[in-house]
Design a protein around this motif. Structure first.
Motif, PDB file in Angstrom:
ATOM      1  N   ASN A 253       7.123   3.230   2.636  1.00 43.89           N
ATOM      2  CA  ASN A 253       6.346   2.076   1.739  1.00 43.89           C
ATOM      3  C   ASN A 253       5.475   3.033   0.698  1.00 43.89           C
ATOM      4  OD1 ASN A 253       5.805   0.260   0.166  1.00 43.89           O
ATOM      5  ND2 ASN A 253       5.155  -1.014   1.687  1.00 43.89           N
TER       6      ASN A 253
ATOM      7  N   TYR B  55       3.583   1.690  -0.781  1.00 44.68           N
ATOM      8  CA  TYR B  55       2.694   0.705  -0.904  1.00 44.68           C
ATOM      9  C   TYR B  55       2.413   0.765   0.163  1.00 44.68           C
ATOM     10  CZ  TYR B  55       4.165  -0.818  -5.437  1.00 44.68           C
ATOM     11  OH  TYR B  55       4.773  -1.022  -6.517  1.00 44.68           O
TER      12      TYR B  55
ATOM     13  N   SER C  76       9.156  -5.226  -2.016  1.00 45.69           N
ATOM     14  CA  SER C  76       8.941  -3.897  -2.766  1.00 45.69           C
ATOM     15  C   SER C  76       9.743  -2.604  -2.189  1.00 45.69           C
ATOM     16  CB  SER C  76       7.087  -3.929  -2.110  1.00 45.69           C
ATOM     17  OG  SER C  76       6.925  -3.960  -1.014  1.00 45.69           O
TER      18      SER C  76
END
Length: 491
Positions: free
Chosen positions: A50, A52, A88
């Motif tokens: 990920n 983020y 996401s």
């Protein structure tokens, strides 16, 4: 970090370090990302990281400075099996056919993890389509992620479809992971890689936003290196969800803090049924005998049992799942525009993509599911009713007839050699009664056959999750059986 081992650290220990200023969530996330970078090229357990993750960790550090922590998972890195929807990150079930599909909204359990402050580290590799494509499939293989390898011996198989989740936890590439199970896909990879895996009662954790096999059997659950971490994670995941009708059965008095109910004397006075499963071989039988000794030392009474109806359950289960897979996958694919719109379209895609055939080309489970009876077919409905009833009775009648609090059984045989040409061998697993009935099961490390881990599964009746977690935690404490993997190339 001096004197710091992520392999041995529990979630409470990490929280104490962060509270004392000896560790930040950003540093912890960085440790795991670095371990993924340096180790996972040999394991193939992580499909995607990920982008983020560090920002989420920084947000946790800010909340800690401001005194606004959201609970024990705040700042803790969690890996998600790649059949769990995330806005996401891609959600693909390991299939190249899903690369063009539009992004889904977060699954309910992902929203709960975010609300608890967890750091979503990435997506775990899995057996493509949760191992429901070919009867000759190889567990841990997907066209997108390649072959996940058992971290204890790399040429051995990691079992089950939550293979990447289990391997990443075992090799300390994340603190906890979320897996899913239809029959064995949490407990078998957990047992075979030497970690804790909890398949919750069906209806305890929402499946909304999870790529399905069967609404009658699917559930998500936590995978961790300790029962304590699994219990903490389950406390965040569980709860009613209007989007998943199964959660409407969630009892009003169900515990919400499973970690608080773990106690060191949980097994004292308990009556435990032992289902030996000798077909798993002599090495497993030896560990089962050692397990009986430990249970008795903890003050439990152990009673030998045989669970009834297993042959008939075995006859009925797969045909029922084929009907349910067609029904439920078509409904899911209809929510992902840009990808194959239904099971028929997915079959056609796989026929035209040679990279979908690099381990095994067959997709006869897909094809049989496409031709399976409709979900309103009277024969299917009668068989599913009989199947679910027999699975529940196999556990309920054994518990009642022997006045038992729980049943234990070996989780897995020693890991077998991975072989794309032959696929997985037929193995006798203890997962089916709890999986088909929707009852809870938790596996905990019990020992080793040479370098290969063996797990022990605790199971009981519906919504008895807190009880079997407490039993598993006490067994974990006295057995101290887990060892970190050594990534041996071969046995």
């Amino acid at each position: 970090m001096p004197e710091f081992s992520v392999d041995r650290a529990t979630i409470p220990a990490l929280q104490r370090r962060m509270t004392r200023g000896r560790l930040t969530a950003v540093e912890l996330t960085g440790i795991y990302l670095e371990r993924i970078r340096t180790l996972d090229e040999r394991l193939h357990s992580v499909l995607a990281v990920n982008r983020y993750a560090r920002a989420q960790a920084a947000g946790s550090d800010r909340r800690r400075r401001d005194g606004r922590l959201r609970g024990p998972l705040d700042g803790i890195p969690v890996l998600l099996k790649d059949n769990i929807d995330t806005a996401s990150m891609p959600t693909t079930a390991g299939s190249r056919a899903m690369l063009a599909a539009g992004p889904p909204p977060d699954a309910t359990l992902v929203r709960r993890l975010r609300a608890a402050g967890a750091v979503l580290l990435g997506k775990a590799n899995l057996s493509e389509w949760a191992n429901f494509r070919s009867r000759a499939s190889t567990s841990g293989w997907s066209a997108l992620g390649g072959q996940t390898r058992n971290p204890h011996v790399l040429d051995r198989n990691p079992c089950g479809s939550s293979s990447g989740s289990a391997v990443a936890v075992a090799a300390s590439l994340c603190q906890v992971a979320i897996g899913s199970e239809t029959d064995g896909s949490i407990v078998c990879p957990s047992g075979i890689t030497g970690i804790v895996g909890h398949k919750p009662t069906l209806g305890l954790v929402s499946r909304a936003g999870m790529i399905p096999v069967s609404a009658e059997q699917d559930t998500a659950g936590p995978m961790a290196r300790t029962v304590l971490d699994a219990a903490i994670t389950l406390s965040v995941l569980q709860g009613r969800d209007p989007a998943d009708p199964a959660t409407l059965a969630y009892p009003a008095d169900q515990p919400t803090d499973y970690a608080a109910l773990l106690r060191p004397d949980a097994l004292r006075g308990a009556r435990i049924g032992l289902w030996r499963l000798p077909a798993l071989g002599p090495a497993v039988a030896k560990l089962v005998t050692a397990t009986v000794k430990l249970l008795r030392e903890c003050g439990a009474t152990v009673v030998e049992v045989e669970l009834p109806y297993q042959d008939r359950i075995g006859e009925l289960e797969f045909p029922a799942l084929e009907t349910e897979f067609h029904r439920d996958l078509d409904a899911y694919l209809g929510t992902r525009p840009g990808g194959p719109g239904n099971l028929g379209g997915l079959i056609e895609y796989n026929r035209g993509d040679p990279l979908e055939q690099t381990c095994f080309a067959d997709q006869e489970v897909f094809e049989r599911s496409l031709a399976a009876p409709a979900p309103d077919d009277p024969g299917y409905l009668a068989d599913r009713a009989e199947l679910s009833d027999l699975a529940r009775r196999s556990i309920d009648e054994t518990l009642t007839g022997k006045r038992l609090d729980a049943i234990v059984a070996p989780t897995n045989p020693p890991a077998w050699l991975t072989n794309c040409a032959t696929g997985d061998p037929d193995v006798c697993l203890s997962s089916t009664p709890a999986a088909v009935s929707g009852y809870p099961a938790v596996t905990v490390p019990a020992g080793f056959a040479g370098p290969l881990p063996i797990g022990i599964t605790f199971m009981a009746g519906g919504f008895a999750d807190a009880r079997i977690l407490a039993y598993a935690a006490e067994f974990e404490r006295v057995s101290a059986a887990r060892r970190p993997p050594r990534l041996r190339p071969t046995r």
